[in-house]
Design a protein around this motif. Structure first.
Motif, PDB file in Angstrom:
ATOM      1  N   GLY A   1       0.794  -1.226   0.000  1.00 18.56           N
ATOM      2  CA  GLY A   1       0.000   0.000   0.000  1.00 18.56           C
ATOM      3  C   GLY A   1       0.824   1.272   0.000  1.00 18.56           C
ATOM      4  O   GLY A   1       0.528   2.211  -0.720  1.00 18.56           O
TER       5      GLY A   1
ATOM      6  N   ASP B   1      -1.064   2.760  -2.947  1.00 20.45           N
ATOM      7  CA  ASP B   1      -1.877   3.953  -2.706  1.00 20.45           C
ATOM      8  C   ASP B   1      -1.673   5.002  -3.798  1.00 20.45           C
ATOM      9  O   ASP B   1      -2.597   5.758  -4.124  1.00 20.45           O
TER      10      ASP B   1
ATOM     11  N   ASP C   1      -3.996   4.292  -6.572  1.00 20.63           N
ATOM     12  CA  ASP C   1      -5.334   4.744  -6.195  1.00 20.63           C
ATOM     13  C   ASP C   1      -5.473   6.250  -6.386  1.00 20.63           C
ATOM     14  O   ASP C   1      -6.498   6.739  -6.886  1.00 20.63           O
TER      15      ASP C   1
ATOM     16  N   ARG D   1     -11.284   7.837  -2.733  1.00 19.70           N
ATOM     17  CA  ARG D   1     -10.187   6.881  -2.554  1.00 19.70           C
ATOM     18  C   ARG D   1     -10.732   5.452  -2.425  1.00 19.70           C
ATOM     19  O   ARG D   1     -10.172   4.517  -2.993  1.00 19.70           O
TER      20      ARG D   1
ATOM     21  N   GLU E   1      -9.907   2.471  -5.051  1.00 20.40           N
ATOM     22  CA  GLU E   1      -9.336   1.177  -4.687  1.00 20.40           C
ATOM     23  C   GLU E   1     -10.192   0.035  -5.240  1.00 20.40           C
ATOM     24  O   GLU E   1      -9.677  -0.931  -5.789  1.00 20.40           O
TER      25      GLU E   1
END
Length: 188
Positions: free
Chosen positions: A27, A56, A59, A89, A93
């Motif tokens: 992540g 992340d 994302d 977010r 994801e």
């Protein structure tokens, strides 16, 4: 990530090639390690990474894309409050996960945020190749670290016998395709 290989290797049959690459795209960070395994002896030959790169970031590219789509609806620039950013977010994801298995995804989210007291919906179709175009530079950053690790280990791509993928972002086909090209292997 390299430590995970210790348990992994103990359950695997011996291969003719003792070198294993651990590609860990989690992540928040990215690491690639190369290990040499000879029976009970396991040696880390190289470890490279990028602490400013992780799943992340992929994302966030979708969040920015969604924000642009919403801005187009209101024909102006939108700034997102914390709640809207968190909601986008979560949608990003989910979109990333679906696009790992499907060639497209129909995003259909009602009332993502409110503009002038009216709810703003997010309805669009995004294709896997569109997402991959948004993140290709991030994938290329990981490819550079793979090259660095191979160079540090003084190995060629064909010297790698197995690749262990760690982290949810490694499920993205664009990542797997890069590794197949970069390391000239199709076995994970």
């Amino acid at each position: 990530a390299a430590a995970l290989v210790y348990d992994y290797v103990s359950f695997q049959q011996e291969t003719s090639c003792p070198h294993i690459m651990v590609y860990d795209l989690g992540g928040g960070t990215f690491d690639v390690s190369i290990l040499e395994v000879k029976g009970e002896i396991k040696e880390v030959l190289a470890s490279c990474g990028d602490t400013a790169l992780g799943g992340d970031d992929f994302d966030e590219r979708l969040v920015d894309f969604f924000q642009e789509q919403l801005s187009d609806q209101v024909r102006g620039e939108l700034s997102l409050d914390t709640a809207a950013r968190i909601r986008l977010r979560d949608i990003a994801e989910k979109t990333k996960i679906v696009l790992s298995d499907q060639p497209f995804y129909q995003v259909s989210e009602a009332a993502v945020l409110s503009v002038a007291g009216k709810p703003l919906n997010l309805h669009l179709e995004i294709k896997r190749h569109e997402f991959e175009e948004l993140v290709i530079d991030l994938v290329e950053r990981t490819a550079e670290k793979v090259k660095d690790a191979l160079q540090e280990a003084r190995l060629l791509p064909e010297d790698i016998g197995k690749i262990l993928l760690v982290g949810g972002a490694t499920r993205m086909p664009v990542v797997q395709d890069m590794l197949k090209i970069q390391v000239l292997m199709s076995q994970f």
